[in-house]
Enzyme design. Structure first.
Site, short mmCIF file in Angstrom:
data_model
loop_
_atom_site.label_atom_id
_atom_site.label_comp_id
_atom_site.label_asym_id
_atom_site.label_seq_id
_atom_site.Cartn_x
_atom_site.Cartn_y
_atom_site.Cartn_z
CG ASP A 185 -1.90 1.05 1.31
OD1 ASP A 185 -2.78 1.01 0.45
OD2 ASP A 185 -1.81 1.94 2.17
CG HIS A 204 -9.60 -1.24 -2.75
ND1 HIS A 204 -8.42 -1.58 -3.37
CD2 HIS A 204 -9.26 -0.45 -1.72
CE1 HIS A 204 -7.41 -1.03 -2.74
NE2 HIS A 204 -7.90 -0.34 -1.73
#
Ligand code: TEU
Ligand code: CA
Length: 541
Positions: free
Chosen positions: A202, A317
């Protein structure tokens, strides 16, 4: 040529666990729900599953705020469930990739709590970034959060500000602290020793930050840190790794995805995703041109060839549904044709294709009636800031409809039942009413469904080395609606031809080919033209 990695011919499927499948009727997806769908995923043909975070978290940012890297959040199940998922997936030759959020933790992580409790006496105080404000309450500097507002929040107890590039509950980690780095590497190895196949990292391009100089992405220590991490963990386990790097360029991507394994397997770059925005925000009105999108994809194919490795994706997402944003969901026929066209275009290129949950059945964007229906912190923070700034409600809503992250987070549509077969209880976020006609059950029963097209594309990659190792060769086009490229391996050449428009386009004579049709989204193939959203792969004689 990329050394022969186990993941090179694989397709990755991204699961947002909260919205994938609810096994225990509490309205929230969970790990047992994923286990119950492994046969479906095996049938699709994917062999790597990237799970958005499932670790302990208060869910301020739906799991991207981790409070315990060594546990599973109760809503998703237990560590026993996680071990069962890893084992059951392995039985099906499917590897599990976890989401490593190491730029920040939750403010409920033990490290942060200890730092706040003991201040500079805590060994974890320096795991975070604390600064004094100005004499009149000024902030340390004007860095802002991705989720609106300042990136500094004052902690009353310590009388200091701490940095958070995302929500107030996501304090940034200080990567200059060597002990913190090694705690992260130990945790990575702990998970790899449990048998997971790798990690998605991330916002990894933020870990080299130098806040006092307002350097956030691509700091000078970024690649040294990633190299250190790779040596300390990934390389020991031949792990699959993909970094999320919004600021990547082909030059930096060559470092990240160097075939010598010194850093990562590949990265997600976002230049094709943000084309048309230029200096606007995702919430502003803007449009994009297919020719720009195409030319960016060509650039990345050509510049990383033999020097790195591309990820091939249009959705995740955080992004709107790809068929709504890049395709055409205005009619059923166009939705099906354009979804297959986008899939053929992306899977035909060199790199690792990613399928985001629901993309394989052409799930579309949602337009909720009220702001209460939206759950994403990024949407709510933006709405509040924009409203306070005087932006009209309807204008704000247009930005949310177009680019809001909840577009991708409505429950997976398994069938046309009340809650789309996702749950027996009312889900944490409303189901997209399109579940009436867009769902797995109908696609599995339809030989010409989007699902079946994805399944064929994924099988093609397994059966044909040309899609993995074939040289990419762009076929220059005057026509801005066409994207024609070739893949060449030894004496075999496949030509991929895509019409990204809703009107038929002439194929230039010099690009017309004879050969065997490998895959098409129409029932027949015309040599001299491409019909609306037509995509075809031809093996040239
Ligand atoms: O996203 C990084 C990020 O900056 C995106 O949130 C992007 O700015 C925007 O949301 C989409 O245009 C990663 C995760 O993918 C995201 O879900 C997290 O919210 C974020 O990091 C913080 O961990
Ligand atoms: Ca559940």
């Amino acid at each position: 040529m990329m050394n022969n990695k186990w993941w090179k011919d694989k397709v990755v499927y991204q699961i947002y666990p909260r919205s994938f499948m609810d096994s225990n009727g509490d309205g929230t997806g969970d790990i047992q729900g994923i286990i119950s769908k492994l046969d479906y995923l095996e049938h699709l043909g994917v062999e790597v599953l990237w799970l958005s975070p499932v670790y302990g978290s208060p869910n301020d940012d739906n799991g991207y705020d981790i409070s315990d890297y060594y546990d599973i959040m109760p809503e998703f199940g237990t560590m026993k469930d996680m071990d069962e998922l890893i084992e059951e997936a392995k039985k099906r030759n499917i590897g599990i990739v976890m989401d490593l959020v190491a730029n920040h933790t939750s403010d409920e992580h033990a490290w942060f709590k200890d730092a706040v409790e003991k201040g500079e006496a805590s060994p974890y105080y320096d795991y975070y970034i604390w600064r004094d404000g100005g004499p009149n309450g000024e902030l340390p500097n004007d860095i802002t959060s991705v989720f609106s507002g300042p990136a500094w929040t004052y902690n009353e107890k310590l009388g200091k500000y701490y940095l958070h590039q995302f929500s107030k509950k996501q304090p940034d980690l200080n990567w200059e602290n060597e002990s913190m780095r090694h705690d992260i590497y130990d945790m990575i190895n702990w998970w790899l020793e449990k048998g997971i196949a790798g990690f998605r990292l991330d916002v990894i391009d933020l870990i080299g930050k130098i806040p006092d100089e307002k350097i956030l992405a691509n700091g000078p220590m970024l690649h040294p840190y990633i190299k250190e991490m790779s040596i300390a963990s990934f390389q020991k386990h031949d792990a699959f790794t993909v970094g999320e790097t919004w600021g990547a360029t082909p030059e930096s991507a060559m470092l990240y995805s160097n075939p010598d394994d010194s850093e990562l397997s590949m990265v997600f770059q976002f230049e094709h995703i943000t084309t048309g925005r230029e200096n606007k925000s995702k919430w502003d009105t803007y449009d994009w041109e297919f020719k720009d999108f195409r030319n960016i994809l060509v650039k990345w194919q050509e510049e990383l060839a033999d020097k790195g490795w591309n990820s091939l994706f249009l959705g995740n997402h955080d992004l709107p549904r790809s068929v709504s944003y890049f395709g055409d969901d205005s009619t059923e026929e166009n939705r099906v044709l354009s979804a297959k066209m986008l899939a053929t275009m992306m899977h035909g290129m060199q790199g690792t294709p990613y399928v985001y949950q629901g993309e394989e059945i052409g799930m579309v964007n949602v337009q909720f009636d009220t702001m209460d229906d939206y759950k994403d912190i990024e949407i709510h923070n933006m709405y509040k800031e924009a409203t306070e700034g005087g932006k009209p409600h309807d204008e704000i809503m247009q930005g949310i409809y177009k680019n809001g992250r909840d577009n991708a987070r409505t429950p997976m549509q398994w069938d046309d039942s009340t809650y789309a077969g996702f749950s027996d209880a009312e889900p944490w976020i409303k189901v997209n009413e399109s579940k009436e006609h867009i769902n797995v059950e109908s696609d599995l029963n339809n030989p010409n469904s989007i699902f079946k097209h994805y399944k064929k594309l994924i099988q093609l990659r397994k059966d044909n080395p040309i899609l993995v190792d074939g040289v990419f060769k762009n076929v220059e086009q005057e026509n801005d609606n066409l994207f024609i490229y070739q893949r060449i391996l030894n004496d075999k050449t496949w030509q991929v031809m895509v019409n990204a428009s809703n009107s038929e386009q002439q194929i230039p004579v010099e690009n017309q080919v004879d050969g065997k049709v490998i895959l098409s989204n129409y029932h027949d193939v015309q040599k001299d033209m491409l019909r609306p959203y037509e995509a075809v792969i031809v093996e040239i004689e």
